[in-house]
Write a protein that holds these residues in place. Structure first.
Motif, PDB file in Angstrom:
ATOM      1  N   ARG A 362      39.000  28.399  45.022  1.00 51.70           N
ATOM      2  CA  ARG A 362      37.630  28.911  44.976  1.00 51.70           C
ATOM      3  C   ARG A 362      37.520  30.046  45.976  1.00 51.70           C
ATOM      4  N   PRO A 363      37.163  31.254  45.516  1.00 47.27           N
ATOM      5  CA  PRO A 363      37.119  32.387  46.443  1.00 47.27           C
ATOM      6  C   PRO A 363      36.034  32.221  47.493  1.00 47.27           C
ATOM      7  N   ALA A 364      36.280  32.840  48.651  1.00 49.28           N
ATOM      8  CA  ALA A 364      35.283  32.801  49.721  1.00 49.28           C
ATOM      9  C   ALA A 364      34.031  33.565  49.302  1.00 49.28           C
ATOM     10  N   VAL A 365      34.223  34.626  48.540  1.00 47.23           N
ATOM     11  CA  VAL A 365      33.112  35.428  48.041  1.00 47.23           C
ATOM     12  C   VAL A 365      33.603  36.173  46.807  1.00 47.23           C
ATOM     13  N   GLN A 366      32.727  36.389  45.873  1.00 44.72           N
ATOM     14  CA  GLN A 366      33.011  37.257  44.734  1.00 44.72           C
ATOM     15  C   GLN A 366      32.114  38.476  44.839  1.00 44.72           C
ATOM     16  N   ALA A 367      32.685  39.625  44.538  1.00 40.09           N
ATOM     17  CA  ALA A 367      31.921  40.868  44.629  1.00 40.09           C
ATOM     18  C   ALA A 367      32.124  41.665  43.353  1.00 40.09           C
ATOM     19  N   ALA A 368      31.044  41.855  42.588  1.00 37.74           N
ATOM     20  CA  ALA A 368      31.096  42.629  41.358  1.00 37.74           C
ATOM     21  C   ALA A 368      30.622  44.045  41.649  1.00 37.74           C
ATOM     22  N   PHE A 369      31.530  45.003  41.493  1.00 38.32           N
ATOM     23  CA  PHE A 369      31.242  46.413  41.729  1.00 38.32           C
ATOM     24  C   PHE A 369      31.120  47.142  40.396  1.00 38.32           C
ATOM     25  N   CYS A 370      30.518  48.320  40.430  1.00 36.72           N
ATOM     26  CA  CYS A 370      30.474  49.166  39.243  1.00 36.72           C
ATOM     27  C   CYS A 370      31.892  49.586  38.877  1.00 36.72           C
ATOM     28  N   ILE A 371      32.106  49.923  37.611  1.00 32.89           N
ATOM     29  CA  ILE A 371      33.434  50.361  37.174  1.00 32.89           C
ATOM     30  C   ILE A 371      33.767  51.761  37.677  1.00 32.89           C
ATOM     31  N   ASP A 372      32.842  52.464  38.278  1.00 33.15           N
ATOM     32  CA  ASP A 372      33.036  53.811  38.825  1.00 33.15           C
ATOM     33  C   ASP A 372      34.355  53.911  39.582  1.00 33.15           C
ATOM     34  N   VAL A 373      35.051  55.054  39.442  1.00 32.88           N
ATOM     35  CA  VAL A 373      36.368  55.204  40.073  1.00 32.88           C
ATOM     36  C   VAL A 373      36.291  55.094  41.591  1.00 32.88           C
ATOM     37  N   ARG A 374      35.155  55.425  42.188  1.00 28.97           N
ATOM     38  CA  ARG A 374      35.020  55.304  43.636  1.00 28.97           C
ATOM     39  C   ARG A 374      35.025  53.846  44.071  1.00 28.97           C
ATOM     40  N   SER A 375      34.612  52.945  43.161  1.00 30.73           N
ATOM     41  CA  SER A 375      34.604  51.523  43.488  1.00 30.73           C
ATOM     42  C   SER A 375      36.012  50.958  43.566  1.00 30.73           C
ATOM     43  N   GLU A 376      36.963  51.585  42.857  1.00 32.30           N
ATOM     44  CA  GLU A 376      38.345  51.087  42.902  1.00 32.30           C
ATOM     45  C   GLU A 376      38.874  51.097  44.326  1.00 32.30           C
ATOM     46  N   VAL A 377      38.515  52.106  45.094  1.00 30.09           N
ATOM     47  CA  VAL A 377      39.015  52.223  46.469  1.00 30.09           C
ATOM     48  C   VAL A 377      38.386  51.161  47.361  1.00 30.09           C
ATOM     49  N   VAL A 378      37.064  51.005  47.283  1.00 28.03           N
ATOM     50  CA  VAL A 378      36.402  50.045  48.159  1.00 28.03           C
ATOM     51  C   VAL A 378      36.721  48.610  47.752  1.00 28.03           C
ATOM     52  N   ARG A 379      36.956  48.358  46.461  1.00 27.53           N
ATOM     53  CA  ARG A 379      37.369  47.016  46.029  1.00 27.53           C
ATOM     54  C   ARG A 379      38.709  46.650  46.652  1.00 27.53           C
ATOM     55  N   ARG A 380      39.636  47.571  46.586  1.00 28.41           N
ATOM     56  CA  ARG A 380      40.965  47.312  47.161  1.00 28.41           C
ATOM     57  C   ARG A 380      40.872  47.095  48.667  1.00 28.41           C
ATOM     58  N   ALA A 381      40.023  47.860  49.330  1.00 26.42           N
ATOM     59  CA  ALA A 381      39.847  47.699  50.770  1.00 26.42           C
ATOM     60  C   ALA A 381      39.215  46.340  51.087  1.00 26.42           C
ATOM     61  N   PHE A 382      38.235  45.933  50.286  1.00 27.45           N
ATOM     62  CA  PHE A 382      37.581  44.643  50.517  1.00 27.45           C
ATOM     63  C   PHE A 382      38.568  43.496  50.324  1.00 27.45           C
ATOM     64  N   GLU A 383      39.416  43.576  49.312  1.00 22.46           N
ATOM     65  CA  GLU A 383      40.424  42.537  49.094  1.00 22.46           C
ATOM     66  C   GLU A 383      41.478  42.532  50.190  1.00 22.46           C
ATOM     67  N   THR A 384      41.691  43.679  50.825  1.00 26.12           N
ATOM     68  CA  THR A 384      42.657  43.755  51.924  1.00 26.12           C
ATOM     69  C   THR A 384      42.142  43.030  53.159  1.00 26.12           C
ATOM     70  N   VAL A 385      40.886  43.255  53.513  1.00 25.77           N
ATOM     71  CA  VAL A 385      40.337  42.637  54.725  1.00 25.77           C
ATOM     72  C   VAL A 385      39.942  41.186  54.481  1.00 25.77           C
ATOM     73  N   CYS A 386      39.765  40.824  53.214  1.00 23.84           N
ATOM     74  CA  CYS A 386      39.389  39.445  52.880  1.00 23.84           C
ATOM     75  C   CYS A 386      40.234  38.977  51.690  1.00 23.84           C
ATOM     76  N   PRO A 387      41.483  38.581  51.936  1.00 28.98           N
ATOM     77  CA  PRO A 387      42.381  38.189  50.839  1.00 28.98           C
ATOM     78  C   PRO A 387      41.851  37.022  50.006  1.00 28.98           C
ATOM     79  N   GLN A 388      40.981  36.210  50.593  1.00 29.79           N
ATOM     80  CA  GLN A 388      40.444  35.067  49.840  1.00 29.79           C
ATOM     81  C   GLN A 388      39.237  35.435  48.986  1.00 29.79           C
ATOM     82  N   ALA A 389      38.925  36.735  48.891  1.00 31.86           N
ATOM     83  CA  ALA A 389      37.831  37.203  48.044  1.00 31.86           C
ATOM     84  C   ALA A 389      38.361  37.594  46.671  1.00 31.86           C
TER      85      ALA A 389
END
Length: 885
Positions: A362-389
């Protein structure tokens, strides 16, 4: 003499100066059959124009939307022949890519094979050293005259039409209103042109009489102009298309009026009226400047036009296309395909080697971002700092079809892609406010706006504007000018910012219900029954919420494994002195931020009654799951959270952790973007300060890069792309076909988000390959027209469309690489083919080469490419063996 006297004088009968001997060879459009053909050709010419949305709702538009029914290469030939427009980059661009090794000999060889060309890599490498001949265009009468006359009649005509359109369509910028607001565009132009002494200054005498002699009906004017100019019937479509492209910005604006009317089930003929105006000018200029030399030259032009011909008002015939030097077009098409193969080769390699992540916990948090290409970068960064997300990608309007009325506003703003229509009108309120508090807050705001409006009227007034500038302007505006120049100023408030204090502002938000009695009157009918469009409901009825919630969750492929906190992240942008600011906001929200959509969806999904209804439909959302809305500021990469005051107390620790993770993710994202912004190598604190200062700098032409670089769309489970650095170039949509009963979600993805992504991709493509025709030029020279209609480059000329050069080029190199979108779907082949077969727009885009389609296998990582007319072939197979012809 006042305007009324002049208008009365204009009605005085006069004889038109139209001597028969000065006319060009006549064309025949008088029969009933001719009228029917002409009507079809007028409609076809107007259909070739793509719409343009206003600046406050700036939407990425495919500039070639009107040619989607033609193959890409043929559309390029049409645009080159008719308007002198380019749809390929200069050869030097590809020469650099070959020299740098980004395009290999294998890419050139593979591209030639895909295009059915016999060119080999050696021939192509030689070809890049020779630029093709300059593009021609269908010559309008004014263009022919420009070559023979010292005066620039083409620019003059465009300027006069643009001047009239800016006044006619004004959205609140003009202090002095045009006196003919109740008339149609064509009728008001006839009044305007009869009183416009600019033509007299160019030597056009008798203008009033000649304009009066024009037919009263726009279509009659078009017929008369084609007859009087002698345009051959076979060339009428191209000539009318060229005439509209000559005023392409205003043609795109009037095409929007027809688009919006058609969405509402109606019609609008303003674009035909604009066409009539442009053709009328050709007639007026021809009659004024007629001479034996011009008549002889124009007869030759008409004869040449007749030789080109078109078939049934559609795309050009093979003979016309061949006249455009098919050899050059073949080379350009192969070079473009080679650049696309080079990009696809790298992306396919990444997707094949991607490792599936563990989804059992069970993930610590789920985060649904827009499909916008700029979201790809911040999604990857968020998963880096919070691997359990776990992060998800979904269109930024989150599947709720609303239009939103900000607090105190009188008009609604659409928050759905322009391909869709809203079903609900949602209004913002001060939550928990009694009538007295609501009245007080709004009265304060209205006083501020009233003072601002009165001050603007005073300083722009005829009696005070000059004295105001001389005596008061420098003293009142010097502090602001200095602060803006040094970057001390705060960002300009959003249009719906009511300038409330922090406590009141934190309580403002959209409500799911129709506005309460305490608030309804403040919206001046915007949320009442009288302000609604047909089919739109005030608020979101309780009876609709469960079905909406189910559709949203299933479309997100979020049906199990819920975390305690599920973050819904819309996105927007922050910049100042930026007419195209809305273009940096959410494309899925029609140029608005995703805040309202995220907050509405979170409220629906947190509703206990909705949860009970979802359980009855087989969707068990745990009682301890809470949906929390947020907004990603793509300029500074901060994520702001909303409605945390209603978050249950038991989530306090998790909320603190979430804020920490989001802060760290923002830092990582800013580090990745720093190089493209020219800020690489700076220390973290200096870098953050510089990025934030850009968002407040009124002279900053590149507050962020927006969607520059976009090249691919992927609809698959996140496990397929988890851990991959896709460079902020990919639209990421979560999709699990196993949870998609009847493949309804797949069809929704292919007909909405995929098409929207294609529009974005082709807007960036067109603005790059030919910024003069499909972009908006130099941002520094922009002047806003009509309040929010669009921009001029300088103080005259046509309305500009598309993106400014500063959004594509950093002054040394192209930041955006013009490639057609590569779409990757992880789904079975049969439903994909069936969806294509029953959706005309999708089939046109795919079969005519406006985008590329790939299919990914679930288990072995295999990837197949769909080739129009050939079926699916295995990518990387030695011989490209067809698996389903």
């Amino acid at each position: 003499m006042n305007l009324k006297d002049l208008d009365t004088l204009r009605e005085t009968p006069a004889t038109a100066i139209t001597p028969t001997t000065d006319r060009a060879p006549a064309a025949k459009w008088s029969s009933a059959a001719g009228d029917a053909v002409l009507a079809k050709q007028i409609a076809a010419a107007c259909e070739r124009i793509a719409p343009l949305w206003p600046l406050d709702r700036f939407v990425a538009v495919n500039p070639f939307h009107g040619l989607r029914d033609a193959p890409f290469q043929e559309a390029a030939a049409i645009m080159r022949r008719v308007a002198g427009a380019q749809m390929y980059m200069p050869r030097a661009y590809y020469r650099e890519q070959i020299a740098d090794g980004r395009i290999t000999a294998d890419d050139l060889r593979g591209a030639a094979e895909l295009c059915g060309s016999g060119l080999d890599p050696a021939a192509l490498q030689r070809a890049v050293d020779v630029e093709p001949r300059p593009a021609g265009r269908v010559p309008l009468l004014t263009a022919v005259l420009d070559e023979m006359d010292a005066d620039d009649w083409s620019s003059f005509v465009v300027d006069r039409i643009s001047h009239h359109c800016a006044a006619f369509f004004d959205m609140g910028q003009a202090t002095w209103k045009q006196p003919w607001q109740g008339l149609s565009l064509y009728a008001s132009w006839r009044r305007f042109a009869a009183l416009d002494f600019s033509a007299t200054m160019m030597g056009q005498g008798g203008m009033r009489a000649r304009v009066k002699a024009l037919p009263d009906a726009p279509r009659d004017c078009i017929r008369s102009a084609l007859n009087r100019l002698g345009i051959p019937s076979a060339a009428a479509l191209d000539y009318m298309h060229a005439a509209l492209m000559d005023i392409g910005g205003w043609a795109a604006w009037t095409r929007l009026l027809r688009w919006q009317a058609e969405l509402a089930g109606g019609s609008d003929d303003t674009i035909e009226e604009l066409l009539a105006i442009r053709l009328a000018w050709d007639v007026l200029v021809y009659e004024h400047k007629t001479s034996p030399e011009l008549r002889q030259r124009w007869r030759r032009v008409c004869a040449d036009l007749g030789k080109l011909g078109t078939s049934k008002g559609g795309p050009a015939t093979a003979a016309a296309t061949a006249s455009e030097d098919a050899g050059d077009r073949e080379i350009d098409q192969v070079l473009l395909s080679a650049a696309e193969l080079a990009y696809q080769r790298g992306l396919i390699g990444q997707l094949r080697t991607a490792a599936n992540g563990d989804t059992a916990f069970r993930p610590a948090v789920q985060a649904a971002f827009c499909i916008d290409v700029r979201s790809e970068v911040v999604r990857r960064a968020f998963e880096t700092v919070c691997p359990q997300a776990r992060t998800l990608g979904f269109a930024g309007f989150f599947g709720v079809p609303i239009e939103h009325v900000p607090l105190g506003a009188v008009t609604a703003r659409t928050h759905v892609p322009v391909l869709l229509t809203p079903s609900y009108r949602v209004c913002s309120e001060i939550h928990g406010a009694d009538p007295e508090e609501a009245d007080r807050a709004l009265a304060t705001q209205r006083r501020r706006f009233g003072i601002s409006k009165s001050w603007k009227a005073f300083k722009m007034g005829a009696s005070s504007c000059f004295s105001f500038v001389e005596s008061a302007g420098i003293w009142l505006y010097a502090p602001k000018l200095i602060g803006d120049t040094l970057g001390w100023s705060r960002p300009v408030p959003a249009p719906d910012d009511l300038r409330l204090d922090a406590t009141e502002a934190s309580r403002v938000g959209p409500t799911l219900d129709a506005p309460s009695h305490a608030h309804a009157h403040h919206h001046a009918g915007a949320c009442g029954a009288k302000g609604l469009l047909d089919g739109t409901t005030a608020g979101i009825p309780q009876a609709d919420r469960v079905a909406l919630a189910e559709g949203i969750l299933r479309a997100m492929s979020l049906t199990d494994g819920f975390a305690r906190l599920v973050l819904l992240v819309g996105h927007g942008s922050t910049s100042v002195n930026n007419p195209h600011a809305a273009g940096l906001d959410c494309g899925a929200c029609a140029g608005q931020t995703g805040e309202a959509s995220a907050r509405v969806v979170a409220a629906i999904l947190n509703d206990p009654a909705v949860r009970r209804g979802l359980l009855e439909r087989g969707l068990d959302v745990p009682a301890d799951t809470w949906f929390l809305p947020g907004l990603h500021d793509t300029t500074v990469d901060d994520v702001h959270l909303f409605d945390t005051d209603v978050l249950p107390a038991g989530y306090a620790e998790e909320l603190a952790e979430l804020r920490s993770w989001l802060k760290q993710a923002g830092e990582l994202t800013r580090l990745q973007r720093a190089t493209l912004l020219g800020l690489g190598g700076r220390r973290r604190q200096s870098l953050e300060a510089s990025i934030r200062q850009r968002s407040r700098d009124w002279s900053q032409v590149r507050p962020e890069w927006g969607l520059a670089g976009n090249a691919a769309f992927i609809a698959a489970p996140r496990t397929r792309t988890h851990g991959l650095d896709l460079g902020g170039r990919t639209f990421l949509h979560d999709y699990d076909w196993r949870a998609d009963a009847g493949f309804k979600t797949l069809e929704l993805i292919m007909t909405a988000p995929m098409v929207v992504a294609t529009w974005i991709n082709l807007q960036y493509y067109g603005s790059t390959v030919d910024n003069r025709r499909f972009g908006s030029g130099n941002k520094v020279l922009h002047n806003v027209v009509g309040g929010a209609i669009g921009v001029l480059e300088g103080n005259a000329g046509d309305l500009r469309v598309g993106l400014p050069m500063q959004s594509l080029h950093d002054g040394r190199r192209w930041i955006h690489e013009p490639l057609r979108l590569s779409v990757f779907l992880q789904a079975p082949q049969t439903p994909i083919d069936e969806i294509i077969a029953r959706n005309d727009l999708v089939r046109q885009l795919l079969d005519n080469g406006w985008l590329h389609l790939f299919r990914m296998e679930d288990r072995d990582g295999g990837i197949q490419r769909r080739l129009p007319g050939q079926g699916w072939v295995i990518c990387g197979a030695d011989e490209g063996e067809a698996i389903d012809a």
